[in-house]
Design a protein around this motif. Structure first.
Motif, mmCIF file in Angstrom:
data_model
loop_
_atom_site.group_PDB
_atom_site.id
_atom_site.type_symbol
_atom_site.label_atom_id
_atom_site.label_comp_id
_atom_site.label_asym_id
_atom_site.label_seq_id
_atom_site.Cartn_x
_atom_site.Cartn_y
_atom_site.Cartn_z
ATOM 1 N N ASP A 154 -50.393 -50.316 55.626
ATOM 2 C CA ASP A 154 -49.855 -49.356 54.672
ATOM 3 C C ASP A 154 -50.947 -48.514 54.023
ATOM 4 O O ASP A 154 -50.658 -47.652 53.192
ATOM 5 C CB ASP A 154 -49.053 -50.087 53.587
ATOM 6 N N LYS A 155 -52.208 -48.776 54.400
ATOM 7 C CA LYS A 155 -53.320 -48.023 53.841
ATOM 8 C C LYS A 155 -53.966 -47.164 54.929
ATOM 9 O O LYS A 155 -53.945 -47.500 56.104
ATOM 10 C CB LYS A 155 -54.357 -48.974 53.234
ATOM 11 N N VAL A 156 -54.537 -46.053 54.490
ATOM 12 C CA VAL A 156 -55.212 -45.141 55.411
ATOM 13 C C VAL A 156 -56.714 -45.300 55.247
ATOM 14 O O VAL A 156 -57.237 -45.281 54.129
ATOM 15 C CB VAL A 156 -54.795 -43.684 55.123
ATOM 16 N N PHE A 157 -57.422 -45.466 56.380
ATOM 17 C CA PHE A 157 -58.870 -45.608 56.272
ATOM 18 C C PHE A 157 -59.602 -44.317 56.652
ATOM 19 O O PHE A 157 -60.769 -44.144 56.323
ATOM 20 C CB PHE A 157 -59.389 -46.771 57.134
ATOM 21 N N SER A 158 -58.934 -43.395 57.333
ATOM 22 C CA SER A 158 -59.565 -42.119 57.647
ATOM 23 C C SER A 158 -58.500 -41.073 57.916
ATOM 24 O O SER A 158 -57.335 -41.390 58.154
ATOM 25 C CB SER A 158 -60.501 -42.244 58.853
ATOM 26 N N TRP A 159 -58.932 -39.808 57.875
ATOM 27 C CA TRP A 159 -58.013 -38.690 58.088
ATOM 28 C C TRP A 159 -58.555 -37.796 59.178
ATOM 29 O O TRP A 159 -59.766 -37.610 59.311
ATOM 30 C CB TRP A 159 -57.866 -37.872 56.801
ATOM 31 N N LEU A 160 -57.646 -37.229 59.960
ATOM 32 C CA LEU A 160 -58.016 -36.233 60.961
ATOM 33 C C LEU A 160 -57.371 -34.903 60.585
ATOM 34 O O LEU A 160 -56.201 -34.868 60.203
ATOM 35 C CB LEU A 160 -57.514 -36.634 62.343
ATOM 36 N N THR A 161 -58.134 -33.821 60.680
ATOM 37 C CA THR A 161 -57.506 -32.514 60.554
ATOM 38 C C THR A 161 -56.696 -32.277 61.822
ATOM 39 O O THR A 161 -57.102 -32.669 62.910
ATOM 40 C CB THR A 161 -58.559 -31.404 60.397
ATOM 41 N N ALA A 162 -55.532 -31.654 61.678
ATOM 42 C CA ALA A 162 -54.615 -31.549 62.819
ATOM 43 C C ALA A 162 -53.953 -30.177 62.837
ATOM 44 O O ALA A 162 -52.798 -30.025 62.466
ATOM 45 C CB ALA A 162 -53.560 -32.655 62.747
ATOM 46 N N ASP A 163 -54.683 -29.174 63.266
ATOM 47 C CA ASP A 163 -54.143 -27.825 63.385
ATOM 48 C C ASP A 163 -53.728 -27.575 64.832
ATOM 49 O O ASP A 163 -54.570 -27.639 65.740
ATOM 50 C CB ASP A 163 -55.185 -26.782 62.955
ATOM 51 N N ASP A 164 -52.440 -27.311 65.049
ATOM 52 C CA ASP A 164 -51.931 -27.022 66.393
ATOM 53 C C ASP A 164 -52.368 -28.101 67.376
ATOM 54 O O ASP A 164 -52.958 -27.823 68.416
ATOM 55 C CB ASP A 164 -52.401 -25.641 66.855
ATOM 56 N N ILE A 165 -52.063 -29.331 67.021
ATOM 57 C CA ILE A 165 -52.553 -30.467 67.800
ATOM 58 C C ILE A 165 -51.543 -31.601 67.741
ATOM 59 O O ILE A 165 -50.649 -31.621 66.896
ATOM 60 C CB ILE A 165 -53.935 -30.921 67.250
ATOM 61 N N ALA A 166 -51.677 -32.546 68.651
ATOM 62 C CA ALA A 166 -50.858 -33.762 68.630
ATOM 63 C C ALA A 166 -51.757 -34.962 68.382
ATOM 64 O O ALA A 166 -52.883 -35.018 68.894
ATOM 65 C CB ALA A 166 -50.114 -33.924 69.953
ATOM 66 N N VAL A 167 -51.261 -35.898 67.596
ATOM 67 C CA VAL A 167 -51.997 -37.127 67.300
ATOM 68 C C VAL A 167 -51.041 -38.297 67.498
ATOM 69 O O VAL A 167 -49.966 -38.336 66.894
ATOM 70 C CB VAL A 167 -52.535 -37.139 65.851
#
Length: 354
Positions: free
Chosen positions: A231-244
């Motif tokens: 339930d916790k986030v350890f990192s973030w990715l920028t996601a412009d016009d992308i799939a994750v």
């Protein structure tokens, strides 16, 4: 004289209205969101626009497209073309729509480049592993070997002349559990974008694709869950016009004789995979990211990274069982603290699909 007077009044009218227009607040984009159950999982569709009516119409169109795809590819719906293929395994080829034929063809290509680590004929596996708390002992090696006998993408015979699909052996089955949600997310995104929605997100239980920007003009941010505390986030990715897409072993598993066994099964051996807690794949195509997240989980860190590093436009982030963070050569990883997934005004509609 009269003409000049009317010209004066016209100028005064235009100047007055221009001044009033300057004082009116500019209509800013807002984010509209709907959450509902589709394809047996939680879908979230968000649209960023200044036109509220268009937002809800586009979201409704995206939902309708996902429902259409489910009716086509679901192996659980007896009326689907996929079920018709499975019923005729070892009997005869089945002519299908070009859309389904091409999805199967792309799936087979991914199977080839991953050496069978991804395989839609995995649907035929005999369930000898159970992750519902009912398992009390390990299955025998004979049971495990027998469980994968009907799996093999090489036995999915495709005929481009008539778009027919033939499962060579009786008992074979295909299913799109590891690629279907990504494909549906792609299609819903395309439908919404074609309707004039400049920015948005389609999130299929973690199979996520974005386009444009948030209502604030910022990039979209995707949180990567901490396997130790999901339930916790350890990192973030920028996601412009992308799939994750993220695949993890931390939600479903069984512990036997002091060892944890993941719910992710290697279709080539029938045994649960080990070595990785979490695999996140980033690329422009949610369908491909969906399939590769599963494949890399099966291949493991070394072989998985070697594969991804050879694929143009594909990146990945891995967390090993020893909590080591590994990334592909070109992954753009950013860390943010207390950064929300979305910001700005949000109008949400929560719905249960009945």
């Amino acid at each position: 004289m009269l003409k000049r007077y009317f010209l004066f009044l016209l100028c005064l009218f235009l100047l007055t209205n221009f001044a009033q227009a300057q004082r009116l607040p500019t209509k800013t984009p807002q984010q509209y969101k709907k959450v509902l159950l589709l394809m047996g999982t939680r879908f979230e569709l968000a649209a960023v626009t200044t036109d509220e009516q268009l937002a809800w119409e586009a979201i409704a169109a995206g939902v309708k497209e996902i429902q259409r795809i489910e009716a086509l590819i679901s192996e659980w719906q007896p009326t689907s073309q996929t079920s018709e293929i499975n019923r005729n395994a070892g009997i005869k080829p089945v002519v299908v729509d070009e859309e389904l034929y091409e999805l199967i063809s792309r799936s087979n290509r991914i199977s080839r480049i991953t050496g069978g680590a991804f395989d839609i004929s995995f649907a035929a596996i005999d369930k000898v592993w159970h992750f519902d708390g009912s398992m009390t002992k390990l299955p025998s090696s004979e049971e495990v070997a027998a469980s994968v006998k009907k799996i093999g993408y090489q036995n999915i015979i495709l005929n481009p002349a008539d778009h027919s699909v033939f499962l060579k052996n009786k008992g074979m089955k295909i299913g799109f559990g590891a690629i279907g949600k990504g494909y549906a997310a792609n299609r819903a995104r395309d439908v919404m974008r074609e309707m004039g929605i400049p920015g948005g997100v389609v999130n299929a239980a973690g199979d996520l694709t974005t386009w444009g920007r948030q209502a604030t003009g910022e990039s979209w941010y995707v949180g990567i869950a901490d396997p130790a505390e999901k339930d916790k986030v350890f990192s973030w990715l920028t996601a412009d016009d992308i799939a994750v897409v993220t695949s993890g072993n931390y939600e479903k598993y069984v512990e036997l004789a002091g060892k944890r066994y993941s719910h992710i099964i290697d279709p080539r051996t029938g045994y649960p995979v080990s070595g990785l807690k979490s695999v996140t794949v980033v690329c422009a195509n949610a369908e491909l990211a969906d399939a590769l997240a599963t494949a890399v989980s099966v291949l493991g860190a070394d072989e998985g990274l070697r594969l991804v590093n050879q694929l143009k436009g594909v990146e990945c982030l891995l967390i090993t069982e020893n909590n080591e963070l590994l990334t592909s050569e070109n992954l753009q990883l950013h860390y943010y603290k207390n950064k929300p997934l979305t910001s700005g005004a949000v109008r949400e509609e929560n719905t249960q699909n009945r």
